[in-house]
Design a protein around this motif. Structure first.
Motif, PDB file in Angstrom:
ATOM      1  N   ILE A 358       3.477  14.469   0.558  1.00 47.40           N
ATOM      2  CA  ILE A 358       4.753  13.788   0.814  1.00 47.40           C
ATOM      3  C   ILE A 358       5.709  14.297  -0.076  1.00 47.40           C
ATOM      4  CG2 ILE A 358       5.888  11.227   0.468  1.00 47.40           C
ATOM      5  CD1 ILE A 358       2.950  10.362   0.822  1.00 47.40           C
ATOM      6  N   ASN A 360       9.066  15.179  -2.393  1.00 45.69           N
ATOM      7  CA  ASN A 360       9.321  16.230  -2.711  1.00 45.69           C
ATOM      8  C   ASN A 360       8.272  16.724  -3.664  1.00 45.69           C
ATOM      9  OD1 ASN A 360      11.075  17.448  -0.905  1.00 45.69           O
ATOM     10  ND2 ASN A 360      12.848  16.021  -1.938  1.00 45.69           N
ATOM     11  N   LEU A 417      17.412  12.473  -2.285  1.00 47.62           N
ATOM     12  CA  LEU A 417      17.424  11.388  -3.071  1.00 47.62           C
ATOM     13  C   LEU A 417      16.197  11.129  -3.674  1.00 47.62           C
ATOM     14  CD1 LEU A 417      19.756   8.541  -1.888  1.00 47.62           C
ATOM     15  CD2 LEU A 417      19.900   9.739  -3.877  1.00 47.62           C
ATOM     16  N   ARG A 418      15.986  10.685  -4.762  1.00 45.35           N
ATOM     17  CA  ARG A 418      14.690  10.229  -5.263  1.00 45.35           C
ATOM     18  C   ARG A 418      14.771   8.692  -4.838  1.00 45.35           C
ATOM     19  NH1 ARG A 418      12.490  13.240 -10.602  1.00 45.35           N
ATOM     20  NH2 ARG A 418      10.849  14.175  -9.280  1.00 45.35           N
ATOM     21  N   THR A 419      13.828   8.394  -4.212  1.00 45.59           N
ATOM     22  CA  THR A 419      13.848   6.720  -3.889  1.00 45.59           C
ATOM     23  C   THR A 419      13.387   6.077  -5.029  1.00 45.59           C
ATOM     24  OG1 THR A 419      11.445   6.862  -2.949  1.00 45.59           O
ATOM     25  CG2 THR A 419      13.170   7.496  -1.295  1.00 45.59           C
ATOM     26  N   PHE A 420      12.281   6.815  -5.610  1.00 48.46           N
ATOM     27  CA  PHE A 420      11.492   5.907  -6.847  1.00 48.46           C
ATOM     28  C   PHE A 420      12.818   5.295  -8.028  1.00 48.46           C
ATOM     29  CE2 PHE A 420       9.580   5.372 -10.953  1.00 48.46           C
ATOM     30  CZ  PHE A 420       8.494   4.555 -10.524  1.00 48.46           C
ATOM     31  N   ARG A 427      16.435  -0.103  -2.054  1.00 48.58           N
ATOM     32  CA  ARG A 427      15.327   1.054  -2.045  1.00 48.58           C
ATOM     33  C   ARG A 427      14.508   0.726  -0.652  1.00 48.58           C
ATOM     34  NH1 ARG A 427      10.012   2.136  -3.600  1.00 48.58           N
ATOM     35  NH2 ARG A 427       9.772   4.252  -3.933  1.00 48.58           N
ATOM     36  N   ASP A 452       0.407  12.685  -2.373  1.00 47.99           N
ATOM     37  CA  ASP A 452       1.604  12.163  -3.331  1.00 47.99           C
ATOM     38  C   ASP A 452       1.675  12.297  -4.721  1.00 47.99           C
ATOM     39  OD1 ASP A 452       4.511  11.308  -3.480  1.00 47.99           O
ATOM     40  OD2 ASP A 452       3.997   9.209  -2.499  1.00 47.99           O
ATOM     41  N   ASP A 453       2.850  12.335  -5.483  1.00 51.91           N
ATOM     42  CA  ASP A 453       2.353  12.223  -6.818  1.00 51.91           C
ATOM     43  C   ASP A 453       1.977  11.043  -7.402  1.00 51.91           C
ATOM     44  OD1 ASP A 453       5.074  11.050  -7.854  1.00 51.91           O
ATOM     45  OD2 ASP A 453       5.836  12.396  -6.046  1.00 51.91           O
ATOM     46  N   ILE A 455       1.614   6.459  -6.599  1.00 49.85           N
ATOM     47  CA  ILE A 455       1.568   5.234  -5.813  1.00 49.85           C
ATOM     48  C   ILE A 455       1.750   4.190  -6.689  1.00 49.85           C
ATOM     49  CG2 ILE A 455       0.632   3.855  -4.332  1.00 49.85           C
ATOM     50  CD1 ILE A 455      -1.115   6.445  -3.482  1.00 49.85           C
ATOM     51  N   ARG A 457       4.469   0.854  -6.149  1.00 50.13           N
ATOM     52  CA  ARG A 457       4.586  -0.186  -5.513  1.00 50.13           C
ATOM     53  C   ARG A 457       3.782  -0.331  -4.341  1.00 50.13           C
ATOM     54  NH1 ARG A 457      10.286   0.364  -7.866  1.00 50.13           N
ATOM     55  NH2 ARG A 457       9.583   2.678  -7.291  1.00 50.13           N
ATOM     56  N   GLY A 458       3.484   1.032  -3.621  1.00 47.19           N
ATOM     57  CA  GLY A 458       3.015   1.186  -2.369  1.00 47.19           C
ATOM     58  C   GLY A 458       4.120   1.122  -1.257  1.00 47.19           C
ATOM     59  N   THR A 459       5.282   0.878  -1.434  1.00 43.25           N
ATOM     60  CA  THR A 459       6.451   0.834  -0.440  1.00 43.25           C
ATOM     61  C   THR A 459       6.422   1.817   0.353  1.00 43.25           C
ATOM     62  OG1 THR A 459       7.550  -0.203  -2.314  1.00 43.25           O
ATOM     63  CG2 THR A 459       8.670  -0.257  -0.192  1.00 43.25           C
ATOM     64  N   THR A 460       6.416   3.157  -0.373  1.00 47.83           N
ATOM     65  CA  THR A 460       6.799   4.450   0.442  1.00 47.83           C
ATOM     66  C   THR A 460       5.767   4.474   1.535  1.00 47.83           C
ATOM     67  OG1 THR A 460       7.484   5.587  -1.600  1.00 47.83           O
ATOM     68  CG2 THR A 460       6.975   6.845   0.222  1.00 47.83           C
TER      69      THR A 460
HETATM   70  O1  LIG Z   1       4.619   3.577  -4.447  1.00 52.55           O
HETATM   71  P1  LIG Z   1       6.224   3.595  -4.403  1.00 52.55           P
HETATM   72  O2  LIG Z   1       6.726   2.565  -5.305  1.00 52.55           O
HETATM   73  O3  LIG Z   1       7.111   3.635  -3.224  1.00 52.55           O
HETATM   74  O4  LIG Z   1       6.762   4.744  -5.394  1.00 52.55           O
HETATM   75  C1  LIG Z   1       6.150   6.068  -5.585  1.00 52.55           C
HETATM   76  C2  LIG Z   1       7.037   6.887  -4.606  1.00 52.55           C
HETATM   77  O5  LIG Z   1       8.462   7.307  -5.047  1.00 52.55           O
HETATM   78  C3  LIG Z   1       8.566   8.531  -5.476  1.00 52.55           C
HETATM   79  O6  LIG Z   1       9.284   9.321  -4.574  1.00 52.55           O
HETATM   80  P2  LIG Z   1      10.922   9.781  -4.471  1.00 52.55           P
HETATM   81  O7  LIG Z   1      11.597   9.516  -3.400  1.00 52.55           O
HETATM   82  O8  LIG Z   1      11.336   9.079  -5.800  1.00 52.55           O
HETATM   83  O9  LIG Z   1      10.914  11.235  -4.998  1.00 52.55           O
HETATM   84  P3  LIG Z   1      10.466  12.753  -4.692  1.00 52.55           P
HETATM   85  O10 LIG Z   1      11.163  12.827  -3.501  1.00 52.55           O
HETATM   86  O11 LIG Z   1      10.925  13.513  -5.777  1.00 52.55           O
HETATM   87  O12 LIG Z   1       8.827  12.887  -4.488  1.00 52.55           O
HETATM   88  C4  LIG Z   1       7.194   9.094  -5.654  1.00 52.55           C
HETATM   89  O13 LIG Z   1       7.146  10.653  -5.124  1.00 52.55           O
HETATM   90  C5  LIG Z   1       6.352   8.484  -4.444  1.00 52.55           C
HETATM   91  O14 LIG Z   1       6.522   8.890  -3.113  1.00 52.55           O
END
Ligand SMILES: O=P(O)(O)OC[C@H]1O[C@H](OP(=O)(O)OP(=O)(O)O)[C@H](O)[C@@H]1O
Ligand SMILES: NC(=O)CC[C@H](N)C(=O)O
Length: 624
Positions: A358, A360, A417-420, A427, A452-453, A455, A457-460
């Motif tokens: 997932i 970046n 963008l970083r969604t976190f 969000r 993924d780096d 997890i 909230r699990g929203t992604t």
């Molecule tokens: O379980 P969640 O609450 O959804 O959060 C975790 C996610 O949020 C971050 O992504 P983000 O878009 O910030 O960054 P990245 O592109 O640098 O991986 C992270 O890499 C996970 O994918």
């Protein structure tokens, strides 16, 4: 997890004009340092500079802040416009550095920049750093920016009120700044009393500036701080500091030569901006401050006794740029260490499994997973060849050798963008629309392993990744988290302070309900309430009892179930890194409270206690 950047030019501006062709050298370097730290905060960006050589009546502090989208670009566009407009209107002053220093805003000798990821207060422009505490005395001006969060902001605020002050806001940056400001005022007053009578008031001012002792001020101001911090400050006459908390929770790095002192939150940022080898950049030790006097004297001073180092492991897993030499290897190793669980989950069937990540941040751990899969397959190939012995034909050997794991770029992220670190209210929608997939690489009934780096909230996963992967009709979707389960709130600079948000916590509570043990939730609540009046040191993290009846695997299985909504056809399995794997991969960053509940400061224990009370009582607010 904000980013800080500080530059102190140690030579007169003419020097930089001569050597690098511009007196805007410092501004240009600041742009690079800040841009390379955009990963640390998207809520706002700010910049302040101080000129040393201007006459009273002329502006010597420039500050600009933005909370617009792409705030770094926004402020530097404005800065550049101001500089080029003034230069165009005064083309005869192209080589007159003294004139430029006196007349062009933002040119200066000392600079402070900040990219903000808010953890206290909202995202209004007023909350964007650097904060400014103004005075008509140069040495009493204080400009502050920090990567930090205090667990005891309320106590610090009360202490100011006790002094008879009336803080205009309760956000932690104001509190911290006013705390430092109070001891600055106090010290200035006592220095003045010492020189009074011997000098005129006008003569006393530069003498006070010279005598200001930031070490003493910081020692007194930070005595009651409880939190994680890398705090930077400038005084109007030109002294500067960056201080790091005693547990080394938040990072700070620096480099100094005879031209420049530079401090930033990340090492490779300094390396790139100043073209330096890794060994040249130093880490600021916990509990210490780097102090730069206006005179150019730079020293590292112990402010607070360092505690056991508990540097934040989430910096390594997610926040920092993966370009740091050590972080790169650590992230890869996280991918390697989680591989045995993956191979078990796919029953060793590499042939029908597609590996991906997932974007970046997880990309680097994906390379580790890649290497582990190749090693695994090579071992299988060796065994097959050895078992076949001399009976194998050349063709059969090459068929065995031609097998390779299937690595594909499956998920695509369409926004930079970083969604976190995007504010909660926008969000969900962002996450739902930001990812897409590559079609045509997954065969029906393949397994998909996607790393993924973290997890949280699990929203992604729920709102996006699992849904879009399911469209390729796989048999099983295995999501791998390079980090362990996030079970406890952070209170040191990551905006994850609400227990009920965490998928691991919700899974554990669900399991307690299903197994008829929900009484534990009420018991924990009662214990939390009971110890509320204790001092922080005496507080026990009873939230651990919520997880105690279950193994991590049972909780992971529940998480998998919760993330597989009714419209998903594939089997879904979530695999997490073990705590042991994390510590082996990131040996120098043992701060792991969000995974283990072991907080490095007493304030952390109070925060987790309050976070549980908030959850139980349905209060949707941060616990600090
Ligand atoms: O379980 P969640 O609450 O959804 O959060 C975790 C996610 O949020 C971050 O992504 P983000 O878009 O910030 O960054 P990245 O592109 O640098 O991986 C992270 O890499 C996970 O994918
Ligand atoms: N993440 C951070 O370092 C945030 C700094 C500060 N607590 C703020 O909210 O502005």
């Amino acid at each position: 997890m904000c980013g800080i950047a500080m530059v102190r030019l140690l030579k007169p501006l003419e020097y930089y004009k001569e050597k690098y062709g511009t007196a805007f050298y410092g501004v240009n370097k600041m742009y690079l340092l800040m841009e390379k730290q955009h990963n640390r905060g998207q809520d706002g960006a700010g910049f302040a500079s101080i000129k040393f050589n201007v006459n009273p009546g002329s502006r010597y502090i420039s500050r600009i802040r933005s909370n617009k989208q792409q705030p770094i670009q926004h402020i530097f566009k404005k800065i550049n416009n101001r500089i080029s407009d003034t230069m165009e209107a005064n083309s005869d002053k192209k080589n007159d550095i003294a004139w430029q220093e006196e007349n062009i805003p933002f040119i200066g000798n000392l600079f402070l920049g900040h990219t903000r990821y808010g953890t206290s207060g909202g995202n209004s422009i007023e909350n964007v750093h650097p904060f400014l505490r103004q005075s008509n005395w140069r040495h009493k001006n204080l400009i502050v920016a920090g990567n930090f969060n205090m667990t005891n902001n309320g106590q610090l605020l009360d202490e100011l009120i006790e002094l008879g002050q009336h803080p205009k806001e309760s956000t932690d940056t104001v509190t911290v700044m006013e705390k430092i400001g109070h001891f600055l005022d106090d010290q200035v007053e006592s220095i003045y009393q010492g020189v009074k009578g011997k000098y005129t008031k006008k003569e006393a001012s530069p003498i006070i500036a010279e005598k200001v002792d930031l070490v003493d001020i910081l020692k007194r101001a930070t005595r009651s701080f409880d939190g994680g911090y890398a705090m930077a400050g400038l005084l109007g006459h030109g002294d500067a500091f960056v201080m790091r908390d005693p547990s080394g929770i938040r990072p700070a790095f620096y480099y100094k030569d005879d031209e420049v002192l530079v401090v930033a939150s990340e090492r490779p940022v300094i390396q790139t901006a100043f073209n330096l080898k890794m060994e040249k950049v130093q880490e600021l030790e916990p509990g210490h401050a780097i102090i730069a006097k206006k005179s150019g004297k730079v020293s590292i001073e112990k402010i607070l006794e360092p505690l056991e180092k508990k540097a934040c492991s989430f910096e390594r897993i997610y926040f920092s740029r993966g370009s740091d030499a050590d972080i790169y290897q650590e992230r890869k190793d996280l991918g390697v260490r989680v591989f045995p669980q993956i191979i078990e989950s796919i029953n060793g069937d590499l042939e029908n499994t597609v590996f991906s990540y997932i974007p970046n941040t997880a990309e680097t751990s994906y390379y580790g997973m890649f290497e582990a899969a190749e090693d695994f397959l090579n071992q299988q190939k060796t065994e097959k060849i050895l078992a076949g012995g001399k009976n194998l034909s050349a063709e059969e050997v090459s068929t065995i050798l031609s097998q390779r794991p299937r690595f594909e770029k499956l998920a695509i992220k369409d926004a930079k963008l970083r969604t976190f670190i995007t504010a909660d209210d926008s969000r969900d929608d962002l996450v739902a629309h930001v990812y897409d997939i590559t079609y045509g690489v997954v065969k029906k009934d393949d397994n998909i392993v996607i790393i993924d780096d973290s997890i949280v909230r699990g929203t992604t996963l729920k709102k996006s990744i699992i849904k879009i992967l399911d469209r390729t009709q796989p048999k099983k979707i295995i999501v791998v988290s390079s980090a362990p389960q996030i079970r406890y709130p952070d209170c040191y600079g990551i905006d994850m302070a609400k227990l009920g948000d965490f998928i691991a916590f919700r899974a554990a509570v669900e399991l307690l309900k299903e197994t008829g043990q929900y009484q534990i939730v009420t018991d924990v609540y009662n214990k939390c309430i009971k110890q509320r009046s204790k001092n922080d040191a005496g507080i026990v993290n009873f939230v651990k009892e919520i997880y105690k009846p279950f193994t991590p695997e049972v909780i992971s299985a529940k998480i998998s179930e919760m993330l597989k909504t009714s419209e998903i056809n594939a089997d879904v399995e979530i695999i997490f890194q073990t705590i042991e794997g994390l510590h082996k991969a990131c040996p120098n960053h043992s701060g792991d409270w969000y995974f283990t509940g072991d907080y490095p400061t007493d304030g952390g224990k109070r925060v987790v206690n309050e976070a549980f009370i908030n959850f139980y009582e349905g209060n949707n607010k941060r616990a600090y």
